[in-house]
Enzyme design. Structure first.
Site, PDB file in Angstrom:
ATOM      1  N   HIS A 189       0.863  -1.185   0.000  1.00  0.00           N
ATOM      2  CA  HIS A 189       0.000   0.000   0.000  1.00  0.00           C
ATOM      3  C   HIS A 189       0.895   1.228   0.000  1.00  0.00           C
ATOM      4  O   HIS A 189       1.728   1.403   0.881  1.00  0.00           O
ATOM      5  CB  HIS A 189      -0.921   0.027   1.218  1.00  0.00           C
ATOM      6  CG  HIS A 189      -1.810   1.238   1.238  1.00  0.00           C
ATOM      7  ND1 HIS A 189      -3.060   1.245   0.643  1.00  0.00           N
ATOM      8  CD2 HIS A 189      -1.626   2.476   1.761  1.00  0.00           C
ATOM      9  CE1 HIS A 189      -3.607   2.437   0.797  1.00  0.00           C
ATOM     10  NE2 HIS A 189      -2.767   3.204   1.480  1.00  0.00           N
ATOM     11  N   CYS A 190       0.721   2.087  -1.010  1.00  0.00           N
ATOM     12  CA  CYS A 190       1.565   3.277  -1.161  1.00  0.00           C
ATOM     13  C   CYS A 190       0.807   4.492  -0.643  1.00  0.00           C
ATOM     14  O   CYS A 190      -0.218   4.886  -1.212  1.00  0.00           O
ATOM     15  CB  CYS A 190       1.945   3.463  -2.627  1.00  0.00           C
ATOM     16  SG  CYS A 190       3.036   4.883  -2.902  1.00  0.00           S
ATOM     17  N   GLY A 191       1.326   5.089   0.432  1.00  0.00           N
ATOM     18  CA  GLY A 191       0.689   6.272   0.986  1.00  0.00           C
ATOM     19  C   GLY A 191       0.754   7.468   0.053  1.00  0.00           C
ATOM     20  O   GLY A 191      -0.154   8.306   0.040  1.00  0.00           O
TER      21      GLY A 191
END
Length: 370
Positions: A189-191
């Protein structure tokens, strides 16, 4: 002169912080101050901050900080997306304001005013595509397709149901606790994207990393050529050698040229150093993910394999320890068993006699002999 030293110290501190944050947990840095800085940046600073807030404002203040942490880290939010847009927009603004007045110059033509804007626009487009493309959400309607596309290996992936989505969980997928959905071929998951990186947007993500690496290189080189052009146009080398009598060699001229650049173009120097550092970080991220793509694996699977290998190692160590303990107990039992009396062993019937008696009984039953 003070400005130059401030810039040098700023660059060194920035480099130390970046290396400590990204590489402080590497084995080569164990027991060093870089490992301690890494711990402070990743855990210690936040822990001390929570303690300070708790001491000053009590439990209510701590709860407020934890709520902010939950909003920023444990649920989808666009904060880092706005930060990215601010960074790329602000960087382009400062580059244009400080350097576009020297374009066209000795080395750069006017076309770079427009190609730079186009390059930034392509970077933002790739960012939007990565952020808003569905990463491959697994639903009841398409779960059978993903199960057939990604077979189970029965090692790190086995057939089971997602406890949250209540649907079969395909191999190589994972339920993202932040997005609250199962993602096919889940990587991470890429913030920055406020999105998961999965089967359907990995290509955009790789293009984003590569393009921004090239964009930073382009910006750093362009600013360097602007500064080199100013050296040529203002005849700095000529003035230093003719009017100040400095020897026309690199070792003699370099300190004076650097001093002049830092005094006259400190904004451009800062931007060039910033772009160079960011390009190195992007090169590292892109190389890591390119290796994963070439080996047909993901970040999530890398961690799962590490956990599996660690579990296997602990299991083997436990088996060896159990075997050693069993051998030790057997040895102790043998030592504790009372020895047989010599007279008893002398009068005990020989096992050979038992064999001969058994053979005679068999012969009699079969009617052989006699």
């Amino acid at each position: 002169m003070a400005v130059q030293w401030v810039l040098v110290c700023h660059g060194l501190v920035t480099l130390l912080v970046v290396i400590s944050f990204l590489c402080g947990q590497w084995p080569i840095f164990q027991g060093t101050f870089i490992e301690r800085i890494h711990y402070f940046l990743t855990f210690g600073a936040y822990d001390y901050f929570l303690r300070f807030v708790g001491a000053v404002f009590g439990s209510k203040g701590t709860n407020v900080i934890l709520c902010v942490e939950n909003f920023c880290c444990d649920r989808p939010n666009p904060i880092l997306q706005f930060v990215y847009l601010a960074i790329i927009g602000g960087t382009y603004y400062f580059v244009a304001k400080s350097s576009f007045s020297y374009i066209p110059g000795y080395y750069l033509s006017e076309v770079h005013r427009y190609t730079s804007l186009l390059a930034v626009g392509v970077g933002v487009l790739l960012f939007l595509l990565t952020s808003f493309t569905d990463p491959g959400t697994v639903k009841a309607e398409n779960v059978s397709q993903y199960i057939s596309a990604y077979p189970y290996d029965d090692v790190i992936y086995s057939e089971k149901e997602c406890s949250t989505c209540k649907i079969p969980k395909p191999a190589r997928s994972k339920h993202c606790s932040i997005c609250d959905r199962c993602v096919a071929r889940f990587d991470h998951h890429c913030g920055w994207m406020n999105n998961c990186i999965g089967e359907r947007n990995t290509g955009y993500f790789m293009a984003f990393l590569l393009w921004h690496f090239l964009l930073c290189i382009y910006g750093a080189v362009a600013i360097g050529l602007v500064l080199a052009g100013r050296l040529k146009e203002l005849k700095v080398i000529y003035i230093l050698t003719v009017y100040y009598g400095i020897e026309n060699s690199f070792s003699s001229l370099a300190p004076h040229v650097v001093q002049w650049l830092l005094a006259s173009y400190n904004t451009q120097i800062l931007l060039m150093v910033f772009l160079a550092i960011v390009s190195l970080l992007l090169a590292g991220f892109f190389s890591y993910h390119a290796k994963l793509c070439l080996t047909n694996t993901t970040t999530n699977e890398t961690f799962k394999w590490q956990e599996y290998i660690s579990w296997q190692r602990k299991l083997n160590e436990a088996k060896v320890s159990a075997a050693a303990l069993k051998t030790s107990i057997s040895g102790m039992s043998a030592e504790g068993k009372p020895s047989e009396s010599k007279w008893r062993s002398f009068f005990r019937k020989s096992p050979l006699e038992d064999v001969q008696a058994t053979m005679c009984e068999v012969d009699m039953k079969l009617g052989i002999g006699g």
